[in-house]
Design an enzyme around this catalytic site. Structure first.
Site, PDB file in Angstrom:
ATOM      1  NE  ARG B  53       0.204   1.049   3.478  1.00  0.00           N
ATOM      2  CZ  ARG B  53       1.186   1.879   3.726  1.00  0.00           C
ATOM      3  NH1 ARG B  53       2.439   1.453   3.641  1.00  0.00           N
ATOM      4  NH2 ARG B  53       0.974   3.135   4.050  1.00  0.00           N
ATOM      5  N   GLY B  54       0.294   2.396  -0.075  1.00  0.00           N
ATOM      6  CA  GLY B  54       1.079   3.608  -0.254  1.00  0.00           C
ATOM      7  C   GLY B  54       1.121   3.892  -1.746  1.00  0.00           C
ATOM      8  NE  ARG B  90      -6.721   0.674  -1.916  1.00  0.00           N
ATOM      9  CZ  ARG B  90      -5.851   1.114  -1.000  1.00  0.00           C
ATOM     10  NH1 ARG B  90      -4.697   0.530  -0.839  1.00  0.00           N
ATOM     11  NH2 ARG B  90      -6.154   2.149  -0.231  1.00  0.00           N
ATOM     12  CD  GLN B 201      -3.232   2.168   6.860  1.00  0.00           C
ATOM     13  OE1 GLN B 201      -3.822   2.715   7.793  1.00  0.00           O
ATOM     14  NE2 GLN B 201      -3.789   1.973   5.694  1.00  0.00           N
ATOM     15  CG  ASP B 242      -3.162   7.954  -0.786  1.00  0.00           C
ATOM     16  OD1 ASP B 242      -3.101   8.461   0.349  1.00  0.00           O
ATOM     17  OD2 ASP B 242      -2.756   6.803  -1.033  1.00  0.00           O
ATOM     18  CG  ASN B 252      -2.578  11.357   3.215  1.00  0.00           C
ATOM     19  OD1 ASN B 252      -2.061  10.447   2.575  1.00  0.00           O
ATOM     20  ND2 ASN B 252      -2.234  11.633   4.452  1.00  0.00           N
ATOM     21  CE  LYS B 253      -6.322   5.228   7.232  1.00  0.00           C
ATOM     22  NZ  LYS B 253      -6.560   3.822   6.914  1.00  0.00           N
TER      23      LYS B 253
END
Lengths: 359, 359
Positions: B53-54, B90, B201, B242, B252-253
């Site tokens: 991920r990332g 994704r 995470q 992201d 982002n998250k």
């Protein structure tokens, strides 16, 4: 409030009048168990270990702690020692101090042999008052939800953080009281429940009590509220409060401040529901003046839940040896608060509004 | 990057050149295990199940997915099918699209029999470029940390959210690259690590990789950052990204937006570190235009950790049957971002700043 459709309070006197019984909130949502408190030390431990939590319920439990103590030792020295010990059980909730000092003020002038009975009556009085206060908060908050429904014609989406429901009080709750009142009045609504790390009172308690009452709700992680508000999926937010200052700053479960910032940024009304006993009139600047309780690291590094097989299991969710900080509360500045819903009505979160509560 | 003092990347080609090996990030922080990807389907599954991920690492893994596929079927139809399948793994990370489209552009003009070798070389090139890009981000971010240290003379406190470390890239990381660079340059610092619910995470990956590098850090729940900033305990925040828009909004998250609000409210600089490949130049308004991935409810209702006995155990942390919503990302408006740290240098998060990155 109802559990499996039976009426309950979160604390009650046992039939033999010898003890106080509480719901052990550390066992929820997986097990519904009750615990009898026979002594001041039982009450102190129940507060410290968070078998009871929520500012109003802590206060009433402490009052019963004083009353239980007076049955065994009712001297001036015993009264002082009892009050001092109970005050230390949790450092942030002002209701604890309020309740203990109220008991001290009632009992101090009395002869030692009168104290046990007077204390028991006073604690019972405080429990009944809490129920009445929260019912009033519910009625004062109900029009806010009603207005949102009239404006949109759709189920009202309400976000709440932590648990300020009936489990945090003797009955009704503070932040959830208007929600129960609105639901019982037939207003369609849906609650976004912050899981509320650490200790997860949202996931463990708020989700549980809303389900017991049949209120539609969806659990979210604490990170989610801003996103929901950006997209118009939150009509209003209502949270509880552990201590408020004379100018309207509110100390509540850690993370409340972040939700208030998001509400402000997205023009979502942000309400704080609290009994006026939660106000600390000696304080002005909440960020500077309110001491913030720090709790054990393992509340962050470890978590307890239930396996598919029904077993309760505690797991570490970090690398071995990882250090953690665990601040329990934060302070939301008054400028971010749309209004304070109290048993005396709704007021603005500023000195003028607060002053109305003194009359 | 180091694991048990051995140099590693988060993805590498096996010695026989037949497969790509990755660290299975779903097993961290409890077990360090690696997985070999032999086919496009392996790569697709590794991305979808978040073994990798990332945004940057997803991109390189997808590139190798194309390359692995070309070894078996290299027709135009196979190339199209491969790219289409990988793009769906994704939905949010723009690097996935960027990487797959780069592979498609390189491979489309070639004869089918040339594609396998060219794809393998190009994927390797992208991995090496990612390392160089992140090293440059580290060098461009380093002066920000250096300046904070020169200003205060005390260890620099940096808050980060999620994992934008070397585990999110091929090496160095994005948000953590300046932190590694500063630490390696001898600047004393300390990192506040948001645990980053759901999937944790921060607790699982960031805390783990910082510990491997010996960098002082403290884990906090996602609710805590605002409180720390109110008290001056955060000198700067750095997060990853992201997807960014042409005017500097950053996706982002989930929860990043809340931290950016708190930073803005407390005059704490809030930086976003990203390779320019993360910018989606076709988008302007991130909140309105970026689709937000919703993932399974059980990422919220259940959590996995390790018992004292060393067993991995998954537990439910909600009442049985509780429903949850699981939005993976949110969008932080450019107005809350102090600066974007890219491999080309730092720019302002607005159209003027972003335009400099096009040259």
């Amino acid at each position: 409030m109802k559990i499996n459709n039976l009426p309950y309070r979160s604390l009650w006197v046992t039939a033999d009048n010898l003890a106080v019984e509480i719901i052990d909130q550390t066992q929820l949502p997986h097990f519904f168990t009750t615990v009898k408190l026979h002594s001041m030390r039982d009450a102190e431990r129940a507060i410290r270990d968070m078998q009871v939590r929520g500012a109003p319920l802590i206060g009433v439990t402490a009052a019963y702690g004083v009353a239980l103590s007076m049955r065994h030792h009712a001297s001036d020295a015993a009264l002082t020692a009892t009050c001092d010990m109970l005050l230390k059980a949790r450092p942030t909730a002002v209701n604890l101090r309020w309740a203990v000092e109220r008991m001290r003020a009632i009992l101090s002038p009395l002869a030692a042999e009168q104290r046990a009975e007077a204390a028991w009556l006073e604690a019972g009085q405080m429990a009944d008052e809490d129920v009445a206060v929260n019912a009033a908060i519910g009625q004062h908050g109900l029009p806010l939800i009603q207005a949102a429904y009239q404006r949109t014609g759709k189920p009202v989406n309400i976000l709440t953080h932590c648990n300020a429901g009936w489990l945090a009080t003797v009955d009704w709750g503070t932040a959830l009281a208007p929600i129960y009142a609105a639901y019982d009045a037939g207003i369609p609504l849906h609650v976004w429940v912050d899981e509320t790390r650490p200790r997860n009172q949202g996931a463990s308690l708020t989700a549980w009590e809303l389900a017991q009452h049949g209120i539609p709700h969806t659990l979210i992680v604490d990170n989610t509220g801003g996103h929901l508000m950006q997209h118009g999926w939150v009509d209003l937010a209502i949270v509880g409060c552990d201590r408020a200052t004379a100018r309207g700053d509110v100390c509540n479960k850690i993370g409340t401040y972040l939700k208030a910032l998001a509400a402000f940024d997205n023009h979502v009304p942000f309400y704080v529901a609290l009994p006026t006993s939660t106000i600390d009139w000696t304080l002005q600047d909440g960020v500077a003046e309110i001491p913030i309780e720090q709790r054990a690291e393992n509340e962050v590094t470890h978590i307890t839940g239930q396996t598919d097989e029904g077993e309760i299991c505690t797991v570490r969710i970090t690398p071995a040896g990882c250090r953690a900080a665990n601040y329990s509360f934060d302070v939301t500045p008054a400028r971010l608060v749309t209004g304070l819903i109290t048993e005396k009505g709704m007021v603005a979160a500023n000195e003028v509004g607060m002053a109305k509560l003194l009359t």
